[in-house]
Design an enzyme around this catalytic site. Structure first.
Site, mmCIF file in Angstrom:
data_model
loop_
_atom_site.group_PDB
_atom_site.id
_atom_site.type_symbol
_atom_site.label_atom_id
_atom_site.label_comp_id
_atom_site.label_asym_id
_atom_site.label_seq_id
_atom_site.Cartn_x
_atom_site.Cartn_y
_atom_site.Cartn_z
ATOM 1 N NE ARG A 223 -4.272 -1.440 0.150
ATOM 2 C CZ ARG A 223 -4.446 -2.540 -0.588
ATOM 3 N NH1 ARG A 223 -3.486 -2.943 -1.414
ATOM 4 N NH2 ARG A 223 -5.584 -3.224 -0.520
ATOM 5 C CG HIS A 271 -3.638 0.026 -6.492
ATOM 6 N ND1 HIS A 271 -3.835 0.663 -5.292
ATOM 7 C CD2 HIS A 271 -3.734 -1.301 -6.210
ATOM 8 C CE1 HIS A 271 -4.047 -0.230 -4.335
ATOM 9 N NE2 HIS A 271 -3.991 -1.436 -4.877
#
Length: 308
Positions: A223, A271
């Site tokens: 993340r 992502h």
């Protein structure tokens, strides 16, 4: 009883068709059509609606539509409500593909050759066998273990680190903060697959980078907030980090003027390393519903004390 879905409506339509075939007894609704609120027993969402305890008084299960749960505040959910992460084959397969691609790119000097191509420079770099390259993974959950399993078939020297002790065939496993420096010191390519918790926020910082050999590569698929931006740029500038592949950033999307975009030693993707596949995700969710009704353990149930 009914199931409420609050995420991408296109994916929701695919889920609705599968539910109609395999779980016709459950009324399926796609947000903002909630049906009768007091009939909602199950809710799946990327971001949950506010005050769900009041809005859905009969809610029994909450599912994240993604593999992570850091996008919402666990403290805002009723403490007795079970929370379940998405654990399905498509997510795992996608991450294995991406992480393997990124590790191989760093192993075979692809970023350097991309820079040379832009300069019109024909120059070969020495090729090392995979057996001479040390690859370490931070985070030994389902994704980390699956990535290591694939990398093992290529022949890399493998290590893995987690908060608690794990044992994996062909992988040197390290546990706890006290064992982290030893693993990092023997790492040529570091892959971050940690969950995002209070204890892992800012984990990829100057102190960690300093423990790696000079010129180590980084693959970041955890993340964005794991990475301390200033420390990372300094490590690249000094050569402590050689090249990096980032699939996650903070913030997302990354602003067009951000320094990462044009940095010659950073490769960025938006992502996309792993995406939930609609049909296999719905199948996995239906299996967890069956487990719940049968009183069996559910796959991906979140431990609130750990935060994942």
């Amino acid at each position: 009883m009914s199931f409420l879905y609050k995420a991408d409506p296109v994916r929701g339509a695919e889920w609705a068709r599968l539910f109609a075939t395999k779980a016709p007894g459950i009324s399926f609704h796609i947000w903002p059509d909630i049906g009768q609120a007091d009939r909602v027993r199950y809710l799946a969402a990327w971001v949950p609606p506010p005050d769900i305890a009041r809005q859905f008084p009969k809610l029994e299960l909450f599912f994240s539509t993604g593999a992570g749960i850091d996008q919402f505040d666990l403290a805002a959910l009723p403490p007795e409500l079970p929370v379940v992460r998405m654990a399905e084959p498509g997510v795992v397969a996608g991450m294995v593909e991406y992480a393997t691609m990124a590790v191989l790119a760093l192993h075979r000097d692809l970023p350097a050759y991309i820079r040379q191509q832009r300069e019109g420079l024909w120059a070969a770099h020495r090729v090392y066998p995979a057996s001479k390259r040390r690859v370490s993974v931070l985070g030994l959950g389902v994704l980390g273990c699956a990535v290591l399993g694939q990398l093992r078939t290529i022949g890399f020297q493998l290590a893995g680190w987690s908060r608690t002790r794990r044992q994996l065939d062909g992988v040197a496993c390290y546990a706890g903060q006290e064992e982290l420096p030893a693993m990092l010191a023997a790492t040529d390519i570091l892959v971050c697959l940690l969950p995002l918790t209070d204890s892992t926020r800012g984990f990829l910082d100057a102190k960690l980078f300093s423990m790696l050999p000079q010129g180590a590569g980084l693959v970041h698929v955890g993340r964005g907030p794991h990475l301390v931006e200033r420390d990372f740029l300094d490590a690249l500038a000094s050569g402590q980090i050689g090249d990096a592949v980032l699939d996650v950033t903070d913030p997302e999307p990354l602003p067009p003027t951000h320094a990462f975009w044009r940095h010659p030693r950073i490769e960025i993707t938006p992502h996309i390393a792993s995406m939930t596949q609609p049909l296999s995700a719905a199948e996995a969710l239906l299996e967890n519903l069956r487990r719940f009704e049968a009183g069996e353990p559910m796959v991906g149930r979140v431990d609130r004390d750990k935060g994942y």
